[in-house]
Write a protein that holds these residues in place. Structure first.
Motif, PDB file in Angstrom:
ATOM      1  N   THR A  42       9.599   1.926 -14.338  1.00  0.00           N
ATOM      2  CA  THR A  42       8.336   1.956 -13.608  1.00  0.00           C
ATOM      3  C   THR A  42       8.504   1.199 -12.292  1.00  0.00           C
ATOM      4  OG1 THR A  42       7.409  -0.107 -14.473  1.00  0.00           O
ATOM      5  CG2 THR A  42       7.188   1.864 -15.857  1.00  0.00           C
ATOM      6  N   LEU A  43       7.495   1.257 -11.440  1.00  0.00           N
ATOM      7  CA  LEU A  43       7.552   0.526 -10.172  1.00  0.00           C
ATOM      8  C   LEU A  43       7.463  -0.982 -10.384  1.00  0.00           C
ATOM      9  CD1 LEU A  43       5.220   2.806  -8.011  1.00  0.00           C
ATOM     10  CD2 LEU A  43       7.719   2.731  -7.992  1.00  0.00           C
ATOM     11  N   GLU A  44       6.971  -1.399 -11.552  1.00  0.00           N
ATOM     12  CA  GLU A  44       6.822  -2.822 -11.847  1.00  0.00           C
ATOM     13  C   GLU A  44       8.039  -3.409 -12.558  1.00  0.00           C
ATOM     14  OE1 GLU A  44       4.297  -4.472 -10.684  1.00  0.00           O
ATOM     15  OE2 GLU A  44       3.425  -2.631  -9.863  1.00  0.00           O
ATOM     16  N   TYR A  83      11.652   8.092 -15.884  1.00  0.00           N
ATOM     17  CA  TYR A  83      10.809   7.491 -14.847  1.00  0.00           C
ATOM     18  C   TYR A  83       9.341   7.559 -15.254  1.00  0.00           C
ATOM     19  CZ  TYR A  83      14.944   7.335 -11.947  1.00  0.00           C
ATOM     20  OH  TYR A  83      16.195   7.054 -11.468  1.00  0.00           O
ATOM     21  N   ASP A  86       3.848   6.266 -12.903  1.00  0.00           N
ATOM     22  CA  ASP A  86       3.544   5.687 -11.596  1.00  0.00           C
ATOM     23  C   ASP A  86       4.535   6.153 -10.536  1.00  0.00           C
ATOM     24  OD1 ASP A  86       5.624   4.282 -12.730  1.00  0.00           O
ATOM     25  OD2 ASP A  86       4.926   2.309 -12.116  1.00  0.00           O
ATOM     26  N   VAL A  87       5.801   6.356 -10.939  1.00  0.00           N
ATOM     27  CA  VAL A  87       6.798   6.881 -10.002  1.00  0.00           C
ATOM     28  C   VAL A  87       6.495   8.340  -9.675  1.00  0.00           C
ATOM     29  CG1 VAL A  87       9.252   7.233  -9.568  1.00  0.00           C
ATOM     30  CG2 VAL A  87       8.505   5.290 -10.958  1.00  0.00           C
ATOM     31  N   LEU A  90       3.637   8.404  -7.274  1.00  0.00           N
ATOM     32  CA  LEU A  90       4.057   7.960  -5.946  1.00  0.00           C
ATOM     33  C   LEU A  90       4.720   9.108  -5.190  1.00  0.00           C
ATOM     34  CD1 LEU A  90       4.679   5.811  -3.771  1.00  0.00           C
ATOM     35  CD2 LEU A  90       6.766   5.273  -5.051  1.00  0.00           C
ATOM     36  N   GLU A 108      11.999   5.974   0.407  1.00  0.00           N
ATOM     37  CA  GLU A 108      10.875   5.108   0.021  1.00  0.00           C
ATOM     38  C   GLU A 108      10.998   4.680  -1.441  1.00  0.00           C
ATOM     39  OE1 GLU A 108       7.295   2.972   0.027  1.00  0.00           O
ATOM     40  OE2 GLU A 108       8.554   3.699   1.679  1.00  0.00           O
ATOM     41  N   VAL A 109      11.300   5.633  -2.317  1.00  0.00           N
ATOM     42  CA  VAL A 109      11.424   5.304  -3.741  1.00  0.00           C
ATOM     43  C   VAL A 109      12.629   4.391  -3.970  1.00  0.00           C
ATOM     44  CG1 VAL A 109      11.731   6.239  -6.065  1.00  0.00           C
ATOM     45  CG2 VAL A 109      10.285   7.439  -4.426  1.00  0.00           C
ATOM     46  N   ARG A 112      11.553   0.942  -3.118  1.00  0.00           N
ATOM     47  CA  ARG A 112      10.631   0.371  -4.105  1.00  0.00           C
ATOM     48  C   ARG A 112      11.362  -0.052  -5.377  1.00  0.00           C
ATOM     49  NH1 ARG A 112       5.200   2.065  -3.147  1.00  0.00           N
ATOM     50  NH2 ARG A 112       4.662   0.980  -5.094  1.00  0.00           N
ATOM     51  N   LEU A 113      12.424   0.667  -5.732  1.00  0.00           N
ATOM     52  CA  LEU A 113      13.150   0.376  -6.965  1.00  0.00           C
ATOM     53  C   LEU A 113      14.310  -0.599  -6.766  1.00  0.00           C
ATOM     54  CD1 LEU A 113      13.310   3.935  -8.604  1.00  0.00           C
ATOM     55  CD2 LEU A 113      11.700   2.089  -9.093  1.00  0.00           C
TER      56      LEU A 113
END
Length: 297
Positions: A42-44, A83, A86-87, A90, A108-109, A112-113
């Protein structure tokens, strides 16, 4: 044999259902099985997910065979996907709201990762966008949405927007058809080609809605232009402003890039000239003696 991926930062989470008692006999539920054990990105963070299924322990209870799941675990990611949702969301937002290209979304991804120590392939972005389109398609039975049809009636009709994401050569192309006035997705499909006949088949569900079409929007691709012209011959058409502006700015972008390159080279030459002049001033006798002797004298 394919090696399992390893990640530097992984947190372990054990998920249980929110229900604690059997709704039929009121006995306390007990763990009956492990529904899934997998890694979700996840993005978190990267989660090692262990999802336990619970059942009523009373074999005589009418609800004994019912398995209770965790809503939170199911909301993290779709079945079989690494994934998280949330990904996926996005990627969909960057493509549809921000009009980013595949490469821009990929960068961008990746950014973020990166703090999580996770990398993602460019091709994976296309898979995630296809997943996003599938979710949209599943939630977009427009002909049965009375609230949306009511809004269409107030608007006097719809404006059909056709948008495709360009994949790598040799792969399917993903198309979205939306009502530009309400933002409602009408069609989301993968197609193997962008010929006019394929585009007409793609737009057939919109025709079947039987609502008035006020106008159409697409990029300048000839097959799309022919398709909308044949389906709605008397309806005004407009080339997407974003695509038009992006094409229009290319000459200015190239000219600006050349100016920046020339300025950078000029600054580098000036820097080198100053450095050489400084060395000459520090060692004025360099032409007659070695640098070491000059500095020593």
């Amino acid at each position: 044999m394919k090696r399992c991926r390893t990640y530097p930062q992984v947190s372990r989470h054990w998920y249980r259902p929110n229900e604690h008692q059997c709704p039929v006999c009121q006995r306390t539920l007990r763990q009956a099985m492990t529904l899934t054990r997998r890694t979700v990105i996840t993005l978190e963070g990267v989660i090692r997910l262990i999802h336990a299924g619970y059942r009523c322990p009373d074999a005589q209870c009418a609800g004994h065979r019912r398995t209770y799941r965790s809503v939170q675990a199911d909301a993290l990611a779709l079945p079989g996907m690494t994934y998280g949702l949330d990904v996926v969301l996005l990627v969909g937002r960057l493509r549809l709201r921000e009009h980013c290209t595949v490469d821009e979304i990929h960068q961008e991804v990746l950014a973020r990762l990166a703090p999580l120590g996770v990398k993602i392939a460019r091709r994976e972005i296309l898979y995630l966008f296809e997943t996003y389109c599938t979710l949209l398609r599943a939630a977009s039975e427009a002909k049965e949405d009375q609230q949306w049809l009511g809004q269409v009636e107030k608007n006097g009709g719809i404006i059909v927007s056709v948008d495709g994401i360009q994949p790598e050569k040799g792969f399917d192309q993903v198309y979205l058809v939306r009502d530009a006035l309400t933002g409602r997705v009408l069609v989301a499909e993968n197609v193997t080609s962008s010929e006019t006949a394929v585009m007409k088949d793609l737009l057939a569900p919109v025709v079947a809605l039987g609502v008035r079409v006020l106008g159409t929007i697409s990029d300048a691709q000839e097959s799309e232009l022919l398709a909308v012209e044949q389906l709605w011959p008397n309806v005004p058409h407009q080339v997407c402003q974003f695509h038009a502006l992006r094409e229009a700015i290319k000459p200015a972008y190239e000219a600006d890039r050349k100016v920046k390159t020339a300025m950078r080279k000029q600054l580098q030459r000036q820097h080198q000239s100053r450095a050489q002049a400084t060395e000459t001033e520090a060692c004025p006798g360099e032409s007659g003696r070695s640098g070491a002797a000059c500095c020593a004298g």
